[in-house]
Design a protein around this motif. Structure first.
Motif, PDB file in Angstrom:
ATOM      1  N   ARG A 297       1.075  -0.911   0.379  1.00  0.00           N
ATOM      2  CA  ARG A 297      -0.031   0.321  -0.278  1.00  0.00           C
ATOM      3  C   ARG A 297       1.098   1.104  -0.092  1.00  0.00           C
ATOM      4  O   ARG A 297       1.805   1.337   0.571  1.00  0.00           O
ATOM      5  CB  ARG A 297      -0.899  -0.082   1.213  1.00  0.00           C
ATOM      6  CG  ARG A 297      -1.984  -1.156   1.606  1.00  0.00           C
ATOM      7  CD  ARG A 297      -2.317  -0.745   3.025  1.00  0.00           C
ATOM      8  NE  ARG A 297      -4.256  -2.148   2.718  1.00  0.00           N
ATOM      9  CZ  ARG A 297      -4.594  -1.385   2.300  1.00  0.00           C
ATOM     10  NH1 ARG A 297      -5.199  -1.546   1.845  1.00  0.00           N
ATOM     11  NH2 ARG A 297      -5.508  -2.816   2.603  1.00  0.00           N
TER      12      ARG A 297
ATOM     13  N   GLU B  97      -2.800   4.930   1.114  1.00  0.00           N
ATOM     14  CA  GLU B  97      -3.980   3.785   0.935  1.00  0.00           C
ATOM     15  C   GLU B  97      -4.745   2.916   1.865  1.00  0.00           C
ATOM     16  O   GLU B  97      -4.856   1.464   1.484  1.00  0.00           O
ATOM     17  CB  GLU B  97      -3.130   3.182  -0.782  1.00  0.00           C
ATOM     18  CG  GLU B  97      -2.831   4.103  -1.998  1.00  0.00           C
ATOM     19  CD  GLU B  97      -2.318   3.400  -2.561  1.00  0.00           C
ATOM     20  OE1 GLU B  97      -2.324   3.493  -3.980  1.00  0.00           O
ATOM     21  OE2 GLU B  97      -1.584   2.231  -2.441  1.00  0.00           O
TER      22      GLU B  97
ATOM     23  N   LEU C 228      -7.317  -2.487  -1.575  1.00  0.00           N
ATOM     24  CA  LEU C 228      -6.161  -2.753  -2.438  1.00  0.00           C
ATOM     25  C   LEU C 228      -6.301  -3.826  -3.065  1.00  0.00           C
ATOM     26  O   LEU C 228      -6.560  -5.538  -2.690  1.00  0.00           O
ATOM     27  CB  LEU C 228      -4.819  -2.989  -1.461  1.00  0.00           C
ATOM     28  CG  LEU C 228      -3.475  -3.143  -2.158  1.00  0.00           C
ATOM     29  CD1 LEU C 228      -2.988  -2.274  -3.217  1.00  0.00           C
ATOM     30  CD2 LEU C 228      -2.255  -3.181  -1.052  1.00  0.00           C
TER      31      LEU C 228
END
Length: 208
Positions: A59, A63, A68
């Motif tokens: 990530r 994020e 993801l």
């Protein structure tokens, strides 16, 4: 004049004697070429905490609380190349954080992926095994916004399936729908597994 028929008879006998050898060799070669293309390939243990931790480390700083999507794609695998082209064609899904993990030498693939909006991580085969415990590709992973490994498997329901289902899988998971992992069709990445499945070195390059 009798020598020629005798020679012909010996040739026929030799041909019959070699027939079983060629049959066995043909089966061995054919079976080797089908490895990874008609049989499902291994995936890491979804309960392995190291696998989940390694995926979460992909990530970006912004994020941390996003879903993801991770795509493991192998340079020497045609199935991976097909998924790669599919991803470039659709572009990065703005509803998710999304990253490609490219395995091996990818020539211009890194530049093309970045141009299409994807984050990219390039890894060697040994690094792939050490970090992610991945042995085959193409492999698709979905990690929830809470950091849970929600999906680890293939992209299609069958070999060369017309429908590549990564976006549907991710969308269903985010809606809390149950999604069964699809089988992985493609290529073995692990050198040890390549040698085990292809001892003759027909499908996989045994130099590595």
């Amino acid at each position: 004049m009798a020598a020629r028929p005798r020679f012909a008879g010996l040739a026929r006998l030799a041909g019959k004697a070699l027939l079983p050898f060629w049959a066995v060799a043909g089966i061995a070669v054919g079976g080797t070429l089908m490895v990874g293309h008609w049989y499902t390939l291994p995936v890491p243990n979804t309960q392995d905490a190291q696998v989940t931790a390694a995926l979460n480390q992909l990530r970006g700083p912004a994020e941390r609380h996003s879903w993801l999507l991770v795509h493991f794609l192998y340079a020497d695998c045609r199935c991976s190349q097909r998924i790669f082209e599919h991803l470039l064609e659709r572009g990065r899904d703005p509803a998710f954080a999304e990253k490609m993990v490219l395995i091996g030498e990818h020539s211009t693939s890194v530049e093309r992926a970045i141009a299409a909006g994807f984050a990219v991580d390039v890894v060697s085969v040994p690094e792939l095994a050490a970090r992610f415990h991945v042995q085959s590709a193409p492999l698709f992973a979905v990690i929830s916004d809470a950091g849970t490994l929600s999906y680890l498997g293939g992209y299609t329901e069958r070999k060369q399936g017309a429908l590549i289902l990564d976006q549907r899988i991710a969308s269903d998971l985010r809606k809390s729908k149950h999604v069964a992992s699809l089988p992985v069709f493609g290529c073995v990445v692990s050198r040890s597994l390549q040698r085990a499945l292809d001892p003759l070195g027909i499908k996989y390059d045994q130099k590595g």
